[in-house]
Motif scaffolding. Structure first.
Motif, short mmCIF file in Angstrom:
data_model
loop_
_atom_site.label_atom_id
_atom_site.label_comp_id
_atom_site.label_asym_id
_atom_site.label_seq_id
_atom_site.Cartn_x
_atom_site.Cartn_y
_atom_site.Cartn_z
N THR A 1 0.83 -1.20 0.00
CA THR A 1 0.00 0.00 0.00
C THR A 1 0.86 1.25 0.00
N GLN A 2 0.29 2.34 -0.50
CA GLN A 2 0.94 3.64 -0.42
C GLN A 2 0.29 4.53 0.63
N ASP A 3 -0.81 4.05 1.21
CA ASP A 3 -1.52 4.84 2.22
C ASP A 3 -1.44 4.13 3.57
N ARG B 1 13.98 -0.77 3.82
CA ARG B 1 13.57 0.06 2.70
C ARG B 1 13.25 1.47 3.17
N THR B 2 13.71 2.48 2.43
CA THR B 2 13.44 3.88 2.73
C THR B 2 12.84 4.55 1.50
N VAL B 3 11.67 5.21 1.69
CA VAL B 3 10.99 5.85 0.57
C VAL B 3 10.55 7.25 0.97
N LYS B 4 10.29 8.10 -0.03
CA LYS B 4 9.74 9.42 0.22
C LYS B 4 8.28 9.29 0.66
N ALA B 5 7.83 10.23 1.49
CA ALA B 5 6.46 10.19 1.97
C ALA B 5 6.00 11.59 2.36
N ILE B 6 4.67 11.74 2.48
CA ILE B 6 4.04 13.00 2.90
C ILE B 6 3.08 12.71 4.04
N ARG C 1 1.16 9.20 2.98
CA ARG C 1 1.17 8.71 1.60
C ARG C 1 2.62 8.52 1.18
N THR C 2 2.97 7.32 0.73
CA THR C 2 4.34 7.02 0.33
C THR C 2 4.50 7.08 -1.19
N GLY D 1 5.88 18.50 -6.04
CA GLY D 1 6.75 17.42 -6.49
C GLY D 1 6.78 16.25 -5.55
N TRP D 2 6.20 16.40 -4.35
CA TRP D 2 6.16 15.29 -3.39
C TRP D 2 4.76 14.72 -3.25
#
Length: 444
Positions: free
Chosen positions: A322-324, A350-355, A388-389, A441-442
């Motif tokens: 999931t991204q949420d 694992r490391t990812v961008k998120a808001i 949100r990822t 952009g994010w």
């Protein structure tokens, strides 16, 4: 190949536990007494404590100094950081975290108790259950610590009265049960004198339960592998340049939960590719099965594109990606966490961008009430967040796995840890507000 029985799989020789309590309830003294009376203190350490105690005008060694190692702690007489200590008895090895009592160090208790299988919460017998006691019980419940020990300390100062202990034990147990704490064991002690810490007390013949150490040595630490969701976060791909192993490709990491067996069908996430385990290497030797906390290398029948950050799981119980993510978090940084905050989310390897899309509520630990839509979380705050990822993540619920159901949020500018999160943990969250994030952009 070596084989392992079911009993060996379930056996554990290590207990991680944390201590918590209000200021001056005697946490550090209890830990010092445990170390001293279990003969886990080196001679030079004890001599240093004796010298420090003498310099402060104390006739007897202050055993709290065995854990209060920071100079500021000694000067103030309080614990302001998490002090980790390692010791062992013939029956078990221990890793303990002595956590601070002040409310402004709530984040330190979360750090110390996040990996604990047991928490010892101290109460001063003269004061009974106080506000900070309830906070620590709430945190133990939130972090899903499976065993809680209520240590009613300073019984020597209340004449070792059974009715004093019984009243405190009844009040705390009722409150902890309401919070969902699965097990509470109440023990009357005097950490300063040593009553019921390592040796049974001659002053409380009305108490027939275990000492603190006896309970720590015998409490079951459940790693029921038949009910765990097996998870291996890939840390490193091994491809030795050797004529002896020209086709070797192994996927190394520490098993976060459950067990893996040769011949088992597995899925690699987030790609979703499947294969079967053709071999397991443990310390350079092939084995048929490996389980939680062991660092191993898995070999697969198929040549699949796998890299650091991927998650290998049994196909039969693979988690959804999931991204949420909705989670309960404890904010640990001095800078606040705000809605629309751009962060890095680290889950496993694992490391990812998120808001941060929303902060629906903040929990007030004093009375477990909710403050809806606070807009931000500051240091030591516990609240609900929606994130949100940028990429799908295979996350478990924290209630299913404390390892793969947890994450941290990181400041992308300086790498500082901002927040510790628990996926899916909930405390009656109010309705979310409409997201008003700007497109910079994010926005994934």
């Amino acid at each position: 190949m070596s084989t392992v029985t079911t009993e060996e799989l379930s056996e554990t020789t290590l207990l991680r536990f944390a201590t918590a309590g209000s200021v001056d309830d005697g946490k550090s003294t209890l830990v010092g007494r445990l170390l001293h009376d279990s003969k886990s203190v080196l001679t030079d350490q004890l001599e240093a404590v004796e010298r420090a105690s003498a310099s402060r005008g104390q006739e007897a060694p202050d055993l709290a100094l065995l854990t209060d190692g920071l100079r500021a702690e000694r000067e103030q007489g309080i614990t302001i950081d998490v002090a980790y200590r390692y010791f062992a008895t013939p029956l078990r090895r221990f890793i303990l975290a002595d956590t601070p009592g002040h409310v402004q160090y709530t984040r330190n208790m979360v750090t110390g108790a996040s990996t604990a299988e047991l928490t010892v919460i101290l109460v001063d017998a003269r004061n009974g259950v106080v506000e900070q006691t309830r906070r620590h019980a709430a945190l133990a419940a939130l972090l899903r610590v499976p065993h809680v020990v209520l240590a009613v300390n300073k019984m020597d100062l209340v004449g070792y009265e059974e009715k004093v202990f019984a009243a405190i034990a009844e009040e705390f147990t009722a409150y902890a049960t309401e919070l969902g704490v699965p097990e509470v064991t109440a023990i009357p002690i005097s950490a300063l004198v040593g009553d019921n810490v390592v040796e049974p007390s001659a002053n409380m013949d009305w108490y027939g339960g275990p000492t603190v150490l006896e309970h720590l040595e015998t409490v079951p630490v459940s790693h029921d592998l038949s009910h765990c969701h097996a998870r291996l976060p890939v840390q490193y791909v091994i491809r030795p340049r050797s004529a002896d192993h020209p086709d070797y490709r192994g996927y190394a990491g520490q098993i976060a939960a459950g067990s893996f067996r040769v011949g088992e069908e597995v899925t690699v996430l987030p790609s979703g590719r499947t294969s079967k385990i053709s071999g397991i290497d443990l310390l350079g030797e092939p084995v048929d099965v490996a389980w939680t906390t062991q660092s191993v290398t898995l070999l697969l029948e198929d040549d699949i594109d796998i890299s650091r950050g991927d998650l290998i799981v049994p196909t039969k119980d693979a988690p959804a990606t999931t991204q949420d993510i909705e989670a309960t978090v404890c904010h640990v940084a001095d800078a606040p966490l705000t809605v629309n905050h751009r962060v890095l989310l680290k889950h496993g390897t694992r490391t990812v961008k998120a808001i941060v899309k929303d902060i629906p509520s903040r929990l007030t630990l004093d009375d477990l009430s909710l403050h809806p839509h606070p807009g931000q979380l500051v240091a030591n705050d516990i609240g609900r967040v929606k994130i949100r990822t940028a990429e799908p993540l295979p996350v478990d619920s924290y209630s299913d796995s404390r390892r793969t159901g947890s994450f941290i949020l990181i400041d992308p500018n300086d790498g500082q840890t901002l927040t510790a999160g628990m996926v899916g943990e909930s405390f009656a969250s109010p309705e979310p507000v409409k997201d008003e994030a700007e497109d910079d952009g994010w926005d994934f």
